[in-house]
Design an enzyme around this catalytic site. Structure first.
Site, PDB file in Angstrom:
ATOM      1  N   ASP A  95      -6.999  -0.484   1.541  1.00 53.90           N
ATOM      2  CA  ASP A  95      -5.608  -0.006   2.024  1.00 53.90           C
ATOM      3  C   ASP A  95      -5.795   1.145   2.538  1.00 53.90           C
ATOM      4  O   ASP A  95      -5.282   1.328   3.688  1.00 53.90           O
ATOM      5  CB  ASP A  95      -4.960   0.096   0.775  1.00 53.90           C
ATOM      6  CG  ASP A  95      -4.557  -1.628  -0.037  1.00 53.90           C
ATOM      7  OD1 ASP A  95      -5.256  -2.101   0.550  1.00 53.90           O
ATOM      8  OD2 ASP A  95      -4.291  -0.902  -1.288  1.00 53.90           O
ATOM      9  N   SER A 124       0.888  -1.425   0.360  1.00 57.40           N
ATOM     10  CA  SER A 124      -0.150  -0.213   0.073  1.00 57.40           C
ATOM     11  C   SER A 124       1.038   1.083  -0.100  1.00 57.40           C
ATOM     12  O   SER A 124       0.208   2.094   0.813  1.00 57.40           O
ATOM     13  CB  SER A 124      -0.707   0.362   1.241  1.00 57.40           C
ATOM     14  OG  SER A 124      -1.872  -0.893   1.166  1.00 57.40           O
ATOM     15  N   SER A 125       1.638   1.255  -0.987  1.00 56.89           N
ATOM     16  CA  SER A 125       2.610   2.181  -1.310  1.00 56.89           C
ATOM     17  C   SER A 125       1.767   3.583  -1.369  1.00 56.89           C
ATOM     18  O   SER A 125       1.600   4.765  -0.993  1.00 56.89           O
ATOM     19  CB  SER A 125       3.894   2.186  -1.998  1.00 56.89           C
ATOM     20  OG  SER A 125       3.303   1.544  -3.109  1.00 56.89           O
TER      21      SER A 125
HETATM   22  C1  GLA Z   1      -5.574  -4.586  -3.574  1.00 59.37           C
HETATM   23  C2  GLA Z   1      -6.275  -2.849  -3.492  1.00 59.37           C
HETATM   24  C3  GLA Z   1      -7.032  -3.330  -2.185  1.00 59.37           C
HETATM   25  C4  GLA Z   1      -7.319  -4.455  -2.516  1.00 59.37           C
HETATM   26  C5  GLA Z   1      -6.304  -5.667  -2.034  1.00 59.37           C
HETATM   27  C6  GLA Z   1      -6.837  -7.127  -2.242  1.00 59.37           C
HETATM   28  O1  GLA Z   1      -4.439  -3.706  -2.491  1.00 59.37           O
HETATM   29  O2  GLA Z   1      -6.299  -1.841  -3.268  1.00 59.37           O
HETATM   30  O3  GLA Z   1      -8.347  -2.447  -2.005  1.00 59.37           O
HETATM   31  O4  GLA Z   1      -8.826  -5.374  -3.291  1.00 59.37           O
HETATM   32  O5  GLA Z   1      -5.882  -5.353  -2.943  1.00 59.37           O
HETATM   33  O6  GLA Z   1      -7.109  -7.878  -1.397  1.00 59.37           O
END
Ligand code: GLA
Length: 373
Positions: free
Chosen positions: A161, A115-116
């Site tokens: 995220d 989640s960068s």
């Molecule tokens: C990415 C998306 C999230 C989620 C994941 C899979 O990180 O940003 O919203 O859907 O993939 O779980």
């Protein structure tokens, strides 16, 4: 500028996240179970000498930008689109920020499924909120950041995220129901165990289009099943209901929906397991999650399968799975603390021999959510 002529400066931080279990359930109205990392994105905001433009620079990006007026809410087809998407969210609600330099830095690997992007969006959101006198709640900031990514950047992500980055709590995982947005912080009582993240360092291409395709396959499954049994989203079907309904689906659409429903069930069980300190059960659910993401959702890749597979056989490991969107990025492994060093050495060597790329390993430290630091 302050009265003593010094340029005012503020520093903000927003963490990345590791998702412990519950992948591709957020946009299917299901449960997720992420935790905020101590790694993330820092943003230093400094008053400029002019009062109308904004500067954007990053330790991780060669190109810097100075923008003003409409350009502050227009796509530049570059990294700066993540902050600008959030600027647009504020501007659409009548709030603007001009006359500041925004400098980004951090220790989160970029594009590695930790989640960068969300951490850049969330750090921008908390900064703009603070500079405007805090008109928005954390939940509103999370929703604005998600909307920025959906509409401005074009990645149709769910809310996990940005939520994890906003609502993280030290040494806790977040049990989030993405349908109602109810959540609970669940303490991670690790009892001699660690979560170790392994980064494949595989360059990911076309993740957004493959991700958006999975979303539309799930939507297709839902629309096919709704006439038989009304539901707002796939995760509202129990395993039993889905077992009966699944005759109406076939091929990829069937398998995508089966993953969503089964993964949601696994998260429910995993939250209970963690509350009962049944870490062995938690680990088995992680393994089952990986298998479903590999076989039904088809978002793993040889590198992720190799790392998770080697981990699952390693002494002291309770469970291992890919984390995040997939197609590359990272695995997360639940392992006895005294085996961590050997694990990193041996699995790292085997990975390098197989793929000629070095994996990176991080022992996860679970930290607090976004704010001024
Ligand atoms: C990415 C998306 C999230 C989620 C994941 C899979 O990180 O940003 O919203 O859907 O993939 O779980």
């Amino acid at each position: 500028m302050s009265s003593d002529g010094m340029r005012r400066q503020h520093r903000f931080f927003a963490p990345g996240r590791v998702n412990l279990i519950g992948e591709h359930t957020d946009y299917n109205g299901g449960l997720v179970f992420p935790a905020a990392l101590s790694m993330g994105t820092y943003l230093t905001v400094t008053e400029r000498f002019d009062h109308f433009s904004c500067g954007f620079s990053s330790d991780n990006e060669p190109k810097a930008f100075t923008l003003c007026g409409d350009a502050l809410t227009e796509r530049q087809q570059a990294w700066v689109d993540y902050p600008l998407g959030v600027f647009k969210e504020f501007s659409d609600r009548g709030w603007s920020v001009e006359g500041y330099d925004f400098h980004y830095s951090g220790d989160l690997p970029i594009g590695a499924s930790l989640s960068s992007s969300a951490s850049i969006e969330m750090v921008t959101a908390v900064a703009l909120n603070a500079l405007n006198g805090e008109p928005f709640t954390m939940l509103e900031l999370v929703q604005m950041a998600q909307h920025a990514e959906n509409d401005f950047v074009g990645m149709n992500c769910g809310i996990m995220d940005q939520f994890a980055s906003g609502f993280g709590k030290k040494d806790c995982a977040i049990a989030l129901d993405c349908n109602t947005l109810e959540y609970e912080h669940v303490p991670l009582e690790m009892r001699g165990l660690k979560f170790v993240i392994a980064n494949t360092n595989k360059k990911r291409g076309l993740v957004d289009s493959a991700y958006n395709q999975r979303r539309s396959e799930c939507q297709q499954a839902l629309e096919t099943l709704q006439p038989y049994l009304e539901a707002d989203n796939l995760c509202q079907y129990s395993m039993e209901q889905f077992g009966q309904l699944s005759v109406h689906l076939s091929g990829d659409v069937l398998r995508r929906a089966r993953h969503a429903v089964s993964e949601h069930t696994r998260v429910k069980e995993a939250i209970i397991a963690l509350k009962n300190s049944d870490m062995a059960c938690f680990g088995q659910l992680m393994n089952a999650s990986h298998a479903s993401l590999r076989d039904d959702y088809e978002v793993t890749c040889p590198e992720l399968d190799f790392l998770a597979g080697k981990a699952q056989q390693f002494p002291g490991v309770l469970g291992s799975r890919m984390t995040g969107a997939g197609f590359g990025g990272c695995t997360v492994t639940l392992i006895a603390e005294d085996q961590v060093e050997a694990f990193i050495q041996e699995v790292g060597d085997a990975y390098e021999l197989q793929f000629r790329i070095k994996a990176d390993f991080y022992v996860a430290e679970i930290g607090d959510g976004a704010g001024e630091r």
